[in-house]
Scaffold this motif. Structure first.
Motif, PDB file in Angstrom:
ATOM      1  N   SER A  48     -10.617  10.307 -25.233  1.00  0.00           N
ATOM      2  CA  SER A  48     -10.361  10.325 -26.670  1.00  0.00           C
ATOM      3  C   SER A  48     -11.656  10.693 -27.380  1.00  0.00           C
ATOM      4  O   SER A  48     -12.684  10.945 -26.743  1.00  0.00           O
ATOM      5  CB  SER A  48      -9.862   8.957 -27.158  1.00  0.00           C
ATOM      6  N   ALA A  49     -11.602  10.695 -28.697  1.00  0.00           N
ATOM      7  CA  ALA A  49     -12.795  10.985 -29.495  1.00  0.00           C
ATOM      8  C   ALA A  49     -13.791   9.835 -29.470  1.00  0.00           C
ATOM      9  O   ALA A  49     -14.895   9.966 -30.004  1.00  0.00           O
ATOM     10  CB  ALA A  49     -12.386  11.293 -30.936  1.00  0.00           C
ATOM     11  N   LEU A  50     -13.402   8.728 -28.842  1.00  0.00           N
ATOM     12  CA  LEU A  50     -14.263   7.541 -28.788  1.00  0.00           C
ATOM     13  C   LEU A  50     -14.489   7.139 -27.330  1.00  0.00           C
ATOM     14  O   LEU A  50     -13.915   6.167 -26.838  1.00  0.00           O
ATOM     15  CB  LEU A  50     -13.627   6.380 -29.559  1.00  0.00           C
ATOM     16  N   PRO A  51     -15.321   7.860 -26.611  1.00  0.00           N
ATOM     17  CA  PRO A  51     -15.508   7.584 -25.176  1.00  0.00           C
ATOM     18  C   PRO A  51     -16.011   6.180 -24.884  1.00  0.00           C
ATOM     19  O   PRO A  51     -15.779   5.657 -23.787  1.00  0.00           O
ATOM     20  CB  PRO A  51     -16.529   8.644 -24.743  1.00  0.00           C
ATOM     21  N   TYR A  52     -16.658   5.534 -25.846  1.00  0.00           N
ATOM     22  CA  TYR A  52     -17.237   4.221 -25.567  1.00  0.00           C
ATOM     23  C   TYR A  52     -16.205   3.091 -25.512  1.00  0.00           C
ATOM     24  O   TYR A  52     -16.555   1.950 -25.157  1.00  0.00           O
ATOM     25  CB  TYR A  52     -18.337   3.885 -26.588  1.00  0.00           C
ATOM     26  N   ILE A  53     -14.944   3.370 -25.839  1.00  0.00           N
ATOM     27  CA  ILE A  53     -13.929   2.321 -25.726  1.00  0.00           C
ATOM     28  C   ILE A  53     -13.167   2.398 -24.404  1.00  0.00           C
ATOM     29  O   ILE A  53     -12.285   1.575 -24.145  1.00  0.00           O
ATOM     30  CB  ILE A  53     -12.926   2.360 -26.901  1.00  0.00           C
ATOM     31  N   HIS A  54     -13.520   3.334 -23.544  1.00  0.00           N
ATOM     32  CA  HIS A  54     -12.783   3.571 -22.309  1.00  0.00           C
ATOM     33  C   HIS A  54     -13.443   2.919 -21.092  1.00  0.00           C
ATOM     34  O   HIS A  54     -14.672   2.769 -21.036  1.00  0.00           O
ATOM     35  CB  HIS A  54     -12.676   5.076 -22.040  1.00  0.00           C
ATOM     36  N   GLY A  55     -12.579   2.514 -20.139  1.00  0.00           N
ATOM     37  CA  GLY A  55     -13.056   2.203 -18.804  1.00  0.00           C
ATOM     38  C   GLY A  55     -13.589   0.813 -18.555  1.00  0.00           C
ATOM     39  O   GLY A  55     -14.231   0.588 -17.523  1.00  0.00           O
ATOM     40  N   PHE A  56     -13.319  -0.138 -19.425  1.00  0.00           N
ATOM     41  CA  PHE A  56     -13.732  -1.523 -19.163  1.00  0.00           C
ATOM     42  C   PHE A  56     -12.687  -2.456 -19.771  1.00  0.00           C
ATOM     43  O   PHE A  56     -11.847  -2.025 -20.574  1.00  0.00           O
ATOM     44  CB  PHE A  56     -15.127  -1.800 -19.743  1.00  0.00           C
ATOM     45  N   PRO A  57     -12.687  -3.757 -19.453  1.00  0.00           N
ATOM     46  CA  PRO A  57     -11.665  -4.691 -19.952  1.00  0.00           C
ATOM     47  C   PRO A  57     -11.844  -4.967 -21.452  1.00  0.00           C
ATOM     48  O   PRO A  57     -12.287  -6.038 -21.871  1.00  0.00           O
ATOM     49  CB  PRO A  57     -11.888  -5.960 -19.117  1.00  0.00           C
ATOM     50  N   ILE A  58     -11.470  -4.015 -22.267  1.00  0.00           N
ATOM     51  CA  ILE A  58     -11.737  -4.086 -23.701  1.00  0.00           C
ATOM     52  C   ILE A  58     -10.870  -5.140 -24.399  1.00  0.00           C
ATOM     53  O   ILE A  58     -11.306  -5.777 -25.361  1.00  0.00           O
ATOM     54  CB  ILE A  58     -11.555  -2.693 -24.350  1.00  0.00           C
ATOM     55  N   LYS A  59      -9.666  -5.345 -23.908  1.00  0.00           N
ATOM     56  CA  LYS A  59      -8.804  -6.371 -24.517  1.00  0.00           C
ATOM     57  C   LYS A  59      -9.432  -7.755 -24.361  1.00  0.00           C
ATOM     58  O   LYS A  59      -9.441  -8.557 -25.312  1.00  0.00           O
ATOM     59  CB  LYS A  59      -7.416  -6.334 -23.877  1.00  0.00           C
ATOM     60  N   GLN A  60      -9.962  -8.040 -23.188  1.00  0.00           N
ATOM     61  CA  GLN A  60     -10.630  -9.315 -22.957  1.00  0.00           C
ATOM     62  C   GLN A  60     -11.859  -9.443 -23.849  1.00  0.00           C
ATOM     63  O   GLN A  60     -12.142 -10.528 -24.388  1.00  0.00           O
ATOM     64  CB  GLN A  60     -11.037  -9.428 -21.493  1.00  0.00           C
ATOM     65  N   ALA A  61     -12.576  -8.338 -24.023  1.00  0.00           N
ATOM     66  CA  ALA A  61     -13.754  -8.357 -24.890  1.00  0.00           C
ATOM     67  C   ALA A  61     -13.372  -8.658 -26.323  1.00  0.00           C
ATOM     68  O   ALA A  61     -14.057  -9.436 -27.022  1.00  0.00           O
ATOM     69  CB  ALA A  61     -14.480  -7.015 -24.804  1.00  0.00           C
ATOM     70  N   PHE A  62     -12.275  -8.081 -26.792  1.00  0.00           N
ATOM     71  CA  PHE A  62     -11.810  -8.344 -28.154  1.00  0.00           C
ATOM     72  C   PHE A  62     -11.332  -9.791 -28.300  1.00  0.00           C
ATOM     73  O   PHE A  62     -11.573 -10.445 -29.324  1.00  0.00           O
ATOM     74  CB  PHE A  62     -10.684  -7.385 -28.535  1.00  0.00           C
ATOM     75  N   SER A  63     -10.643 -10.295 -27.287  1.00  0.00           N
ATOM     76  CA  SER A  63     -10.170 -11.688 -27.332  1.00  0.00           C
ATOM     77  C   SER A  63     -11.345 -12.654 -27.441  1.00  0.00           C
ATOM     78  O   SER A  63     -11.291 -13.636 -28.198  1.00  0.00           O
ATOM     79  CB  SER A  63      -9.340 -12.005 -26.084  1.00  0.00           C
ATOM     80  N   SER A  64     -12.404 -12.381 -26.693  1.00  0.00           N
ATOM     81  CA  SER A  64     -13.594 -13.220 -26.763  1.00  0.00           C
ATOM     82  C   SER A  64     -14.276 -13.099 -28.120  1.00  0.00           C
ATOM     83  O   SER A  64     -14.781 -14.085 -28.672  1.00  0.00           O
ATOM     84  CB  SER A  64     -14.580 -12.826 -25.654  1.00  0.00           C
ATOM     85  N   LEU A  65     -14.267 -11.887 -28.669  1.00  0.00           N
ATOM     86  CA  LEU A  65     -14.908 -11.637 -29.962  1.00  0.00           C
ATOM     87  C   LEU A  65     -14.213 -12.389 -31.084  1.00  0.00           C
ATOM     88  O   LEU A  65     -14.867 -13.021 -31.929  1.00  0.00           O
ATOM     89  CB  LEU A  65     -14.900 -10.136 -30.255  1.00  0.00           C
ATOM     90  N   PHE A  66     -12.868 -12.336 -31.098  1.00  0.00           N
ATOM     91  CA  PHE A  66     -12.113 -12.927 -32.199  1.00  0.00           C
ATOM     92  C   PHE A  66     -11.700 -14.377 -31.955  1.00  0.00           C
ATOM     93  O   PHE A  66     -11.431 -15.122 -32.906  1.00  0.00           O
ATOM     94  CB  PHE A  66     -10.859 -12.093 -32.486  1.00  0.00           C
ATOM     95  N   GLY A  67     -11.585 -14.774 -30.706  1.00  0.00           N
ATOM     96  CA  GLY A  67     -11.173 -16.132 -30.398  1.00  0.00           C
ATOM     97  C   GLY A  67      -9.693 -16.384 -30.568  1.00  0.00           C
ATOM     98  O   GLY A  67      -9.255 -17.539 -30.663  1.00  0.00           O
ATOM     99  N   VAL A  68      -8.892 -15.311 -30.613  1.00  0.00           N
ATOM    100  CA  VAL A  68      -7.428 -15.411 -30.723  1.00  0.00           C
ATOM    101  C   VAL A  68      -6.818 -14.377 -29.778  1.00  0.00           C
ATOM    102  O   VAL A  68      -7.498 -13.449 -29.336  1.00  0.00           O
ATOM    103  CB  VAL A  68      -6.942 -15.158 -32.167  1.00  0.00           C
ATOM    104  N   PRO A  69      -5.518 -14.514 -29.466  1.00  0.00           N
ATOM    105  CA  PRO A  69      -4.868 -13.509 -28.609  1.00  0.00           C
ATOM    106  C   PRO A  69      -4.921 -12.120 -29.243  1.00  0.00           C
ATOM    107  O   PRO A  69      -4.838 -11.978 -30.473  1.00  0.00           O
ATOM    108  CB  PRO A  69      -3.426 -14.014 -28.507  1.00  0.00           C
TER     109      PRO A  69
END
Length: 293
Positions: free
Chosen positions: A78-99
């Motif tokens: 995509s136009a945002l290569p830095y969001i690819h290829g790692f467990p990003i959903k888990q990272a967001f969950s940790s960041l926000f503290g919600v599902p």
């Protein structure tokens, strides 16, 4: 639905955000898309904190790329290569503290139509989202079909011209049409797709040829979907879907292709999508609902 969700629609140039609560979408803001992953986390967390006067149940995200909802990763490109290829959903969950839920942006547009829009009650639907490229979503028996390797609905990869290997995303995109018009005119001006449509409406010969070529490409793609998937409905989304003549022109050309190739008994309904700029946010909310029923 009693959940209060913070919604993000991550795009290549901007991120839209909104709140879904009591079956209504309330827009909050639009911010430029950060250049790095660290900057994105900072920006999104700032928005989360800014509007958390009453707690969110969760966060729902629409984003580009091949989103693996089970593994919580974004594959493809995509136009945002830095969001690819790692467990990003888990990272967001940790960041926000919600599902957190995530889904591809074109799939979100299809989910919005399935949930609240013009795909409701239909047995099978192909949603074609027309923008810089052509994305889409395939819905069968009320469920999104992402395909074996998450490539379901990537209608823009269809090859429209075998000799030149031109794809639908090249031939059917108003953005590409504007760039091609500028190249042909060679007058050192930048043309948007909407300008080319307006020039065609006013009789500009080159613009009329390019609009005709775009409609032909889209009609051929619709024909291919009809004879391969046989959907009850084909929905067209994106900014071009607001044109008054779009559905008429695509219907006319698609029906001719069906007649010329002996498929006159094939029945279909062609419509625009109900939602425009809100579709990705609404679809992201529905993805969250599906994952948390």
């Amino acid at each position: 639905m009693k959940d209060k969700l913070l919604l993000f629609d991550i795009g290549g140039s901007s991120i839209k955000c909104g709140i879904w609560e009591k079956e209504e979408l309330v827009h909050l803001d639009k911010v430029p898309t950060p250049k790095t992953w660290e900057e994105m986390k900072k920006v999104l967390k700032g928005i989360f904190d800014q509007y958390s006067d009453s707690p969110y149940t969760g966060v729902a995200i629409s984003c580009p790329g091949a989103v693996d909802t089970e593994k919580g990763m974004i594959n493809g490109v995509s136009a945002l290569p830095y969001i690819h290829g790692f467990p990003i959903k888990q990272a967001f969950s940790s960041l926000f503290g919600v599902p957190v839920s995530m889904q591809n942006d074109a799939n979100c547009a299809g989910l919005a139509e399935l949930w609240k829009g013009n795909a409701q009650g239909a047995s099978s639907v192909c949603c074609m989202i027309i923008g810089t490229g052509i994305g889409g979503a395939l819905i069968i028996d009320g469920k999104l079909q992402s395909g074996h390797t998450l490539f379901g609905g990537e209608f823009g990869y269809q090859i429209i011209d075998r000799n030149s290997l031109v794809t639908l995303s090249e031939a059917g995109s108003p953005v590409k049409m504007g760039k091609n018009y500028a190249k042909e005119k060679a007058d050192k001006k930048v043309y948007e797709g909407q300008e080319v449509f307006e020039l065609a409406d006013n009789g500009d010969k080159l613009a009329k040829e390019m609009v005709n070529h775009l409609y032909d490409a889209l009609s051929l793609a619709i024909y291919n979907l009809l004879v391969s998937i046989n959907p009850q409905k084909v929905l067209i989304g994106g900014g071009v879907s607001k044109r008054n003549d779009l559905i008429y022109e695509l219907n006319l050309r698609t029906e001719k292709l069906l007649k010329d190739n002996g498929a006159v008994e094939l029945e279909f309904e062609l419509q625009t999508c109900k939602f425009f700029n809100d579709s990705n946010l609404i679809g992201a909310a529905y993805q969250y609902v599906l994952e948390n029923q």
